[in-house]
Design an enzyme around this catalytic site. Sequence first.
Site, PDB file in Angstrom:
ATOM      1  CG  ASP A  17      -1.777   1.220   1.319  1.00  0.00           C
ATOM      2  OD1 ASP A  17      -2.237   1.715   0.272  1.00  0.00           O
ATOM      3  OD2 ASP A  17      -1.985   1.718   2.444  1.00  0.00           O
ATOM      4  CD  GLU A  77      -5.111   0.740  -2.028  1.00  0.00           C
ATOM      5  OE1 GLU A  77      -5.916  -0.043  -1.516  1.00  0.00           O
ATOM      6  OE2 GLU A  77      -4.718   1.781  -1.484  1.00  0.00           O
ATOM      7  CG  ASP A 149      -0.572   3.309   6.523  1.00  0.00           C
ATOM      8  OD1 ASP A 149      -1.418   3.722   5.707  1.00  0.00           O
ATOM      9  OD2 ASP A 149      -0.102   4.019   7.428  1.00  0.00           O
TER      10      ASP A 149
END
Length: 177
Positions: A17, A77, A149
Amino acid sequence: MSEPKPERESLRILAVDPALRNTGYALLQRDGKTITSITYGVIQNPAKLLPSGCLVAIREKLNELIVEFRPTECAIESTIFVQSYRTAITLGAVRGAVLIAAAEHGLPIYDYAPREVKQAAVGKGAADKTQVAFMMRSILRLRETPPPDAADALAVGLAHLQASSAGLATNRDRQRA
């Protein structure tokens, strides 16, 4: 009628991410139908570190993880919506650092939209970070709730494993971010 693709026996994913100051990462493994978390965490870069230093730190940490855990694929992502062009440029640079780290080791790279990631984790594309973290703890049977996260990175990995077991990760818009 075509036969469904057989699942690969074992698949190890580096999931990311991306963010300049707090990049979430996770390593997940699927053996048959069992998915386990190998490790996860957050690459935290201090506010005083220049953006260029953050990019180097992100690439170096991911390189260490790849060497240590030997993933077979990378899932990241994607960035869909940003509030300003500066944010878009920064996120693009961070994604570049992630892509370079994975590409240097020859990992196939797959891209997932935030909505797909949340859908895989929570069952709806508009989930918040706390919902994602709670579900990652539950689905992966973690002892503690991961930081937001890191939870997002776990969810990216889960989205990829779901897509790959369904044969969707080979769509041309998924391959090689």
